[in-house]
Design an enzyme around this catalytic site. Sequence first.
Site, PDB file in Angstrom:
ATOM      1  N   LYS A   1      -8.965  -7.681  10.110  1.00 59.69           N
ATOM      2  CA  LYS A   1      -7.633  -8.044  10.612  1.00 59.69           C
ATOM      3  C   LYS A   1      -6.600  -7.326   9.760  1.00 59.69           C
ATOM      4  O   LYS A   1      -6.345  -7.698   8.629  1.00 59.69           O
ATOM      5  CB  LYS A   1      -7.381  -9.548  10.559  1.00 59.69           C
ATOM      6  CG  LYS A   1      -6.079  -9.898  11.293  1.00 59.69           C
ATOM      7  CD  LYS A   1      -5.388 -11.141  10.796  1.00 59.69           C
ATOM      8  CE  LYS A   1      -4.445 -10.934   9.634  1.00 59.69           C
ATOM      9  NZ  LYS A   1      -3.254 -10.085   9.880  1.00 59.69           N
TER      10      LYS A   1
ATOM     11  N   GLU B   1      -7.765 -10.394  -3.978  1.00 60.01           N
ATOM     12  CA  GLU B   1      -6.942  -9.512  -4.822  1.00 60.01           C
ATOM     13  C   GLU B   1      -5.500  -9.870  -4.532  1.00 60.01           C
ATOM     14  O   GLU B   1      -5.039  -9.683  -3.414  1.00 60.01           O
ATOM     15  CB  GLU B   1      -7.167  -8.039  -4.457  1.00 60.01           C
ATOM     16  CG  GLU B   1      -8.548  -7.511  -4.723  1.00 60.01           C
ATOM     17  CD  GLU B   1      -8.932  -7.530  -6.183  1.00 60.01           C
ATOM     18  OE1 GLU B   1      -8.040  -7.697  -7.047  1.00 60.01           O
ATOM     19  OE2 GLU B   1     -10.124  -7.402  -6.452  1.00 60.01           O
TER      20      GLU B   1
ATOM     21  N   CYS C   1       0.900  -4.148  -5.689  1.00 60.75           N
ATOM     22  CA  CYS C   1       0.550  -5.286  -6.548  1.00 60.75           C
ATOM     23  C   CYS C   1       0.443  -4.816  -7.989  1.00 60.75           C
ATOM     24  O   CYS C   1       0.513  -5.616  -8.912  1.00 60.75           O
ATOM     25  CB  CYS C   1      -0.692  -6.000  -6.063  1.00 60.75           C
ATOM     26  SG  CYS C   1      -2.090  -4.941  -5.884  1.00 60.75           S
TER      27      CYS C   1
ATOM     28  N   GLU D   1       6.495 -12.674  -8.894  1.00 56.26           N
ATOM     29  CA  GLU D   1       6.397 -11.371  -8.224  1.00 56.26           C
ATOM     30  C   GLU D   1       7.495 -11.231  -7.179  1.00 56.26           C
ATOM     31  O   GLU D   1       7.722 -12.130  -6.385  1.00 56.26           O
ATOM     32  CB  GLU D   1       5.027 -11.257  -7.539  1.00 56.26           C
ATOM     33  CG  GLU D   1       4.787  -9.895  -6.919  1.00 56.26           C
ATOM     34  CD  GLU D   1       3.374  -9.737  -6.371  1.00 56.26           C
ATOM     35  OE1 GLU D   1       2.927 -10.628  -5.638  1.00 56.26           O
ATOM     36  OE2 GLU D   1       2.734  -8.712  -6.692  1.00 56.26           O
TER      37      GLU D   1
HETATM   38  C1  UN1 Z   1      -2.111  -2.476  -4.314  1.00 58.11           C
HETATM   39  O1  UN1 Z   1      -0.945  -2.384  -4.590  1.00 58.11           O
HETATM   40  O2  UN1 Z   1      -2.561  -3.489  -3.700  1.00 58.11           O
HETATM   41  O3  UN1 Z   1      -3.437   1.439  -8.465  1.00 58.11           O
HETATM   42  C2  UN1 Z   1      -3.126  -1.424  -4.587  1.00 58.11           C
HETATM   43  C3  UN1 Z   1      -2.627   1.641  -7.562  1.00 58.11           C
HETATM   44  C4  UN1 Z   1      -3.144   2.027  -6.202  1.00 58.11           C
HETATM   45  C5  UN1 Z   1      -3.610   0.819  -5.469  1.00 58.11           C
HETATM   46  C6  UN1 Z   1      -2.620  -0.294  -5.406  1.00 58.11           C
HETATM   47  N1  UN1 Z   1      -4.210   2.973  -6.338  1.00 58.11           N
HETATM   48  O4  UN1 Z   1      -1.434   1.524  -7.740  1.00 58.11           O
END
Ligand code: UN1
Length: 496
Positions: free
Chosen positions: A176, A251, A285, A386
């Site tokens: 999804k 995650e 993230c 965040e």
């Molecule tokens: C994300 O923001 O969920 O390390 C992943 C990084 C990228 C992946 C980010 N290769 O910033």
Amino acid sequence: MSHPTYHNFIAGEWVPAAGGKTLLNLNPADHSDVIGAFPASGAADVDSAVAAAKKAFATWRLVPAPKRAEILLRTGALLQERKEKYAREMTREMGKVLAETRGDVQEAIDEAFYVAGEGRRLYGVTTPSELQNKFAMSVRMPVGVVGLITPWNFPMAIPSWKLFPALVAGNTCVIKPAEDTPLSTYNLVETLMDSGLPPGVVNIVSGDGPGAGAPLVEHAQVRAISFTGSSEVGSLIAQRAAATFKQVSLEMGGKNAMIVLDDANLDLALDGALWGAFGTTGQRCTATSRILLQRGIAAEFTERFVARARKLRVGNGLDENVEVGPQINRQQIETSTRYVEIAQREGAKLVCGGRALTDEPYAKGTFFAPTVFAGITPQMRIAREEVFGPVVSLLAFDTFEEAIAIANSIDYGLSTALYTRDVNRAFTAMRDLEAGITYINAPTIGAEVHLPFGGVKQTGNGHREGLGALEFFTTWKAVYVDYSDKLQRAQIDNAE
Ligand code: UN1
């Protein structure tokens, strides 16, 4: 203006959602540009997709892993050919600048080649039996039907982190994609199919979280859920999945700190801070959202950082001169705006940006000015929560030990960075920073696919993507072969 209509992908066929409803996928740089109408799926669509995946599992699990891997190898090669086209389509639906969407497709290519190699590994373990003439080994088995729920910020890379290891291990998938960026998942799955993936092995069910995500999480036939997104949604998923004892890989959020010591190469730290904070418009993230400055360089760093943040070129990511694209949607603009208000109420000093950009040429999109707060204390919400936007906070500290304590004083633990020339402190930070990822003299973003990716505390629930993904997408089976031709009772017949 007319736009295409996309369907779900179930058992190798394109089918509309049973309820007939759709969601529009809009270009965040220009909301009048509609990429397409995508299905707003519900439980009935999830049921069909899971049934198709379940059926396909019966044969896919028996395809030798090296053969499954060859499909991924071809997928990687085809993605190389299609990289520019898919990157442009991704910028149109997601907003981030072309250099970054090319990087996103590249990350899927890297993942394809990395995971394809696993087809001839997928190692298990052999170990001696405690009994004579008995052989013992453990082998990796696929889990079954797995549900994948992916975010909008890495519309192809993150689906590839989940799909490819799941597939090489012999699982079948229902994915999804985020409702803001489904097209890139369609492009990825189209490439898998063009590479020879049999029908039903990967199924796409588009829609939003409550409509399509929840029934996938609750479905009795789905054995595992892999999710990337907010900690709030991740917590709901874990709770709901517990009812059917599903494995769940989460995650989630970050509040990633970059520490700059007095002895750092300041030019390097400035380049890293700018890229870490405003790359992907802060919507990673792993984004740098706290910059911890040692007192000796704090003033100079702040002045130079703010001067450069002010000059960043914000605009449509398809323009090669643009450095910072739009935010994904209005809701994210509201979140950034709300945090600016919260920070100001808490006494933080707004030194740059701090507002949505609504004048031409930004009027039709969802843009937010690169925003810097100074004078932050570790207790403020802006230093702990965040934002997921182009908003960064500068904090000052005196000692290295204090910086580590501030970096660790939050609920998240994804990525961290330290800028220093002192090798002793570098190694101390590698040991003491509470995070799944630590960079030395590089920003908090930019993880490579073949290392473990994930975090501690409220960032994750202990699983890792990249290097750790096969642990999640396989289950161990212990196998004993007794070739003594007699009953041998473990723990009894061999005892003194
Ligand atoms: C994300 O923001 O969920 O390390 C992943 C990084 C990228 C992946 C980010 N290769 O910033």
